[in-house]
Design a protein around this motif. Sequence first.
Motif, PDB file in Angstrom:
ATOM      1  N   PRO A   1      57.264  42.800  28.134  1.00 56.79           N
ATOM      2  CA  PRO A   1      57.060  43.855  27.129  1.00 56.79           C
ATOM      3  C   PRO A   1      57.409  43.370  25.724  1.00 56.79           C
ATOM      4  CG  PRO A   1      59.074  44.238  28.368  1.00 56.79           C
ATOM      5  CD  PRO A   1      58.416  43.071  29.019  1.00 56.79           C
ATOM      6  N   THR A   2      56.619  43.803  24.748  1.00 57.49           N
ATOM      7  CA  THR A   2      56.887  43.500  23.341  1.00 57.49           C
ATOM      8  C   THR A   2      56.795  44.783  22.535  1.00 57.49           C
ATOM      9  OG1 THR A   2      54.549  43.037  22.861  1.00 57.49           O
ATOM     10  CG2 THR A   2      55.898  41.186  23.627  1.00 57.49           C
ATOM     11  N   ASP A   3      57.041  44.692  21.251  1.00 57.58           N
ATOM     12  CA  ASP A   3      56.959  45.870  20.383  1.00 57.58           C
ATOM     13  C   ASP A   3      55.552  46.449  20.352  1.00 57.58           C
ATOM     14  OD1 ASP A   3      59.604  45.503  19.829  1.00 57.58           O
ATOM     15  OD2 ASP A   3      59.247  44.374  17.975  1.00 57.58           O
ATOM     16  N   SER A   4      54.560  45.588  20.518  1.00 51.83           N
ATOM     17  CA  SER A   4      53.168  46.041  20.480  1.00 51.83           C
ATOM     18  C   SER A   4      52.593  46.310  21.873  1.00 51.83           C
ATOM     19  CB  SER A   4      52.304  44.992  19.767  1.00 51.83           C
ATOM     20  OG  SER A   4      52.393  43.740  20.429  1.00 51.83           O
ATOM     21  N   GLY A   5      53.442  46.302  22.886  1.00 50.77           N
ATOM     22  CA  GLY A   5      52.974  46.549  24.248  1.00 50.77           C
ATOM     23  C   GLY A   5      53.188  45.331  25.133  1.00 50.77           C
ATOM     24  N   GLU A   6      52.705  45.420  26.354  1.00 55.37           N
ATOM     25  CA  GLU A   6      52.886  44.317  27.305  1.00 55.37           C
ATOM     26  C   GLU A   6      52.018  43.135  26.904  1.00 55.37           C
ATOM     27  OE1 GLU A   6      53.710  44.664  31.953  1.00 55.37           O
ATOM     28  OE2 GLU A   6      51.570  44.720  31.491  1.00 55.37           O
ATOM     29  N   GLN A   7      52.591  41.955  26.930  1.00 54.68           N
ATOM     30  CA  GLN A   7      51.883  40.756  26.493  1.00 54.68           C
ATOM     31  C   GLN A   7      51.975  39.674  27.568  1.00 54.68           C
ATOM     32  OE1 GLN A   7      53.320  39.116  22.835  1.00 54.68           O
ATOM     33  NE2 GLN A   7      51.934  37.357  22.873  1.00 54.68           N
ATOM     34  N   GLN A   8      50.845  38.994  27.799  1.00 57.23           N
ATOM     35  CA  GLN A   8      50.837  37.894  28.760  1.00 57.23           C
ATOM     36  C   GLN A   8      51.467  36.671  28.104  1.00 57.23           C
ATOM     37  OE1 GLN A   8      47.054  37.051  30.581  1.00 57.23           O
ATOM     38  NE2 GLN A   8      47.734  35.085  31.407  1.00 57.23           N
TER      39      GLN A   8
ATOM     40  N   ALA B   1      60.195  39.218  34.561  1.00 54.45           N
ATOM     41  CA  ALA B   1      58.869  39.499  34.022  1.00 54.45           C
ATOM     42  C   ALA B   1      58.035  40.174  35.101  1.00 54.45           C
ATOM     43  CB  ALA B   1      58.203  38.209  33.548  1.00 54.45           C
ATOM     44  N   THR B   2      56.840  40.609  34.698  1.00 55.22           N
ATOM     45  CA  THR B   2      55.897  41.235  35.625  1.00 55.22           C
ATOM     46  C   THR B   2      54.808  40.222  35.968  1.00 55.22           C
ATOM     47  OG1 THR B   2      56.306  43.439  34.740  1.00 55.22           O
ATOM     48  CG2 THR B   2      54.238  43.111  35.921  1.00 55.22           C
ATOM     49  N   ALA B   3      54.405  40.172  37.226  1.00 52.15           N
ATOM     50  CA  ALA B   3      53.371  39.242  37.677  1.00 52.15           C
ATOM     51  C   ALA B   3      52.180  40.018  38.223  1.00 52.15           C
ATOM     52  CB  ALA B   3      53.925  38.308  38.750  1.00 52.15           C
TER      53      ALA B   3
ATOM     54  N   VAL C   1      50.891  29.453  44.608  1.00 50.95           N
ATOM     55  CA  VAL C   1      49.512  29.883  44.365  1.00 50.95           C
ATOM     56  C   VAL C   1      48.574  28.921  45.087  1.00 50.95           C
ATOM     57  CG1 VAL C   1      47.756  30.424  42.650  1.00 50.95           C
ATOM     58  CG2 VAL C   1      50.182  30.802  42.119  1.00 50.95           C
ATOM     59  N   TYR C   2      47.993  29.399  46.172  1.00 47.51           N
ATOM     60  CA  TYR C   2      47.036  28.571  46.908  1.00 47.51           C
ATOM     61  C   TYR C   2      45.648  28.647  46.270  1.00 47.51           C
ATOM     62  CZ  TYR C   2      44.180  26.745  50.709  1.00 47.51           C
ATOM     63  OH  TYR C   2      43.280  26.011  51.448  1.00 47.51           O
ATOM     64  N   ARG C   3      45.261  29.843  45.865  1.00 46.83           N
ATOM     65  CA  ARG C   3      43.953  30.017  45.221  1.00 46.83           C
ATOM     66  C   ARG C   3      44.062  31.156  44.213  1.00 46.83           C
ATOM     67  NH1 ARG C   3      40.939  30.899  49.463  1.00 46.83           N
ATOM     68  NH2 ARG C   3      40.492  28.677  49.766  1.00 46.83           N
ATOM     69  N   GLY C   4      43.379  31.004  43.070  1.00 52.04           N
ATOM     70  CA  GLY C   4      43.386  32.044  42.054  1.00 52.04           C
ATOM     71  C   GLY C   4      44.382  31.763  40.945  1.00 52.04           C
ATOM     72  N   ALA C   5      44.835  32.818  40.283  1.00 58.64           N
ATOM     73  CA  ALA C   5      45.762  32.669  39.168  1.00 58.64           C
ATOM     74  C   ALA C   5      46.595  33.934  39.014  1.00 58.64           C
ATOM     75  CB  ALA C   5      45.014  32.362  37.870  1.00 58.64           C
ATOM     76  N   ILE C   6      47.805  33.761  38.521  1.00 63.13           N
ATOM     77  CA  ILE C   6      48.740  34.860  38.298  1.00 63.13           C
ATOM     78  C   ILE C   6      49.110  34.887  36.813  1.00 63.13           C
ATOM     79  CG2 ILE C   6      51.078  35.706  38.740  1.00 63.13           C
ATOM     80  CD1 ILE C   6      49.321  36.226  41.078  1.00 63.13           C
ATOM     81  N   GLY C   7      49.061  36.067  36.223  1.00 63.28           N
ATOM     82  CA  GLY C   7      49.500  36.242  34.848  1.00 63.28           C
ATOM     83  C   GLY C   7      50.928  36.759  34.809  1.00 63.28           C
ATOM     84  N   ILE C   8      51.740  36.217  33.920  1.00 59.92           N
ATOM     85  CA  ILE C   8      53.127  36.633  33.745  1.00 59.92           C
ATOM     86  C   ILE C   8      53.218  37.436  32.446  1.00 59.92           C
ATOM     87  CG2 ILE C   8      55.522  35.891  33.565  1.00 59.92           C
ATOM     88  CD1 ILE C   8      54.204  35.269  36.254  1.00 59.92           C
ATOM     89  N   TYR C   9      53.780  38.647  32.510  1.00 58.60           N
ATOM     90  CA  TYR C   9      53.778  39.572  31.376  1.00 58.60           C
ATOM     91  C   TYR C   9      55.208  39.987  31.028  1.00 58.60           C
ATOM     92  CZ  TYR C   9      48.818  39.999  32.537  1.00 58.60           C
ATOM     93  OH  TYR C   9      47.494  39.731  32.808  1.00 58.60           O
TER      94      TYR C   9
ATOM     95  N   PRO D   1      42.015  41.246  41.569  1.00 58.24           N
ATOM     96  CA  PRO D   1      42.341  41.191  40.135  1.00 58.24           C
ATOM     97  C   PRO D   1      43.093  42.433  39.664  1.00 58.24           C
ATOM     98  CG  PRO D   1      40.106  40.427  40.514  1.00 58.24           C
ATOM     99  CD  PRO D   1      40.601  40.952  41.829  1.00 58.24           C
ATOM    100  N   GLN D   2      44.150  42.211  38.897  1.00 60.43           N
ATOM    101  CA  GLN D   2      45.019  43.239  38.312  1.00 60.43           C
ATOM    102  C   GLN D   2      46.007  43.851  39.308  1.00 60.43           C
ATOM    103  OE1 GLN D   2      45.217  43.585  34.983  1.00 60.43           O
ATOM    104  NE2 GLN D   2      43.726  41.897  35.050  1.00 60.43           N
ATOM    105  N   ASP D   3      46.008  43.365  40.550  1.00 58.60           N
ATOM    106  CA  ASP D   3      47.057  43.805  41.488  1.00 58.60           C
ATOM    107  C   ASP D   3      48.406  43.280  41.010  1.00 58.60           C
ATOM    108  OD1 ASP D   3      45.275  45.111  43.063  1.00 58.60           O
ATOM    109  OD2 ASP D   3      45.269  43.652  44.697  1.00 58.60           O
ATOM    110  N   THR D   4      49.425  44.124  41.108  1.00 59.52           N
ATOM    111  CA  THR D   4      50.761  43.734  40.661  1.00 59.52           C
ATOM    112  C   THR D   4      51.547  43.158  41.838  1.00 59.52           C
ATOM    113  OG1 THR D   4      50.791  45.433  38.947  1.00 59.52           O
ATOM    114  CG2 THR D   4      52.924  44.538  39.639  1.00 59.52           C
ATOM    115  N   LEU D   5      52.095  41.973  41.623  1.00 60.43           N
ATOM    116  CA  LEU D   5      52.909  41.319  42.648  1.00 60.43           C
ATOM    117  C   LEU D   5      54.352  41.823  42.583  1.00 60.43           C
ATOM    118  CD1 LEU D   5      53.350  39.189  44.832  1.00 60.43           C
ATOM    119  CD2 LEU D   5      53.599  37.475  43.021  1.00 60.43           C
ATOM    120  N   PHE D   6      54.935  41.812  41.416  1.00 58.37           N
ATOM    121  CA  PHE D   6      56.260  42.394  41.187  1.00 58.37           C
ATOM    122  C   PHE D   6      56.375  42.757  39.707  1.00 58.37           C
ATOM    123  CE2 PHE D   6      56.921  37.707  41.173  1.00 58.37           C
ATOM    124  CZ  PHE D   6      57.303  37.532  39.847  1.00 58.37           C
ATOM    125  N   ARG D   7      57.349  43.606  39.398  1.00 58.94           N
ATOM    126  CA  ARG D   7      57.568  44.056  38.035  1.00 58.94           C
ATOM    127  C   ARG D   7      58.925  43.587  37.525  1.00 58.94           C
ATOM    128  NH1 ARG D   7      53.822  47.775  36.521  1.00 58.94           N
ATOM    129  NH2 ARG D   7      52.592  48.754  38.200  1.00 58.94           N
TER     130      ARG D   7
END
Length: 291
Positions: free
Chosen positions: A205-212, A235-237, A195-203, A178-184
């Motif tokens: 940047p916004t004015d208020s900070g990084e947003q998923q 995006a960042t994954a 994705v074989y197992r688990g989940a990836i968040g895509i992020y 969890p929270q490991d970065t795949l790419f930026r």
Amino acid sequence: SFLVLVAIFVLFVMKGLNYFQAVIAGHPVAVALFQSVLPIASSVIPPVTILMAVFIAYRYLPSNRPGTASSLTGALWCAISIIGLHLIFANLFIVARYSLIYGVLGSAILMVLLVYFSFVLFYFFAEYTYISDKIDVYLLGRLYFFQSGQGQKGRRIAKFLFSHPKRLFEKYAAYFEPQDTLFREGDTGRNIYYVYRGAIGIYRPTDSGEQQIATIGEGEVFGEMAYLLNEARMATARALDETVLIRIPPDVFEQLLETNIFFARELVLVLTNRLHKAQIDACAKMPPKET
């Protein structure tokens, strides 16, 4: 026709050796040397000729040519099998006996059977060469098919074989905490991910900070836009859970699109849904028009 030409070539070589033996009959030293070499040549020339001919057929005749290694492996197995078939026929079926009983017809039948089974072996190992050259593409396609839920009914054996192929995981699997970065955002990687197992968040940047902005779940493909558009990552994954990904290199991804209609159709649907969602989000952020 190709195998017939090979057989004719081998016969021509053997006849040439016999002719050469007749030419040097008056030279004792040459005859002695030839007699010592002839058994080796008679044993080596036919199998080597078969091997090279089958290799050329597998490697260069198909419009979609397989790799050199897989062509050579398939040709080697084919040559060994054909030679073994000839030895079996030579030991089990004595031509003279069948000729004595059935005449010329008996010899012809044995020859037809031998040629038929040689062709069967040739085409069998041609299929083997094709499959071994594209085994990763095939396994990825089957994995995607069964993980998507399309292969749940009546295919338990196939699902057991292809839902977790060891070869793919040894070669392409990547594991993230969890929270490991795949790419930026801005990275230049071109790999596509499944994705074989688990989940990836895509992020983003916004004015208020990084947003998923999105979540990629099990059975989904992502990261293809950087490759298709030949651009940097947009995006960042990051891994949201303990995640297992299958890295798909661009060349394998291209072959998968070309050979697997189900995968190509599903990818088009995924891209369409993402573009539609992005359009809706963009419209929602637009200020209302004044009336």
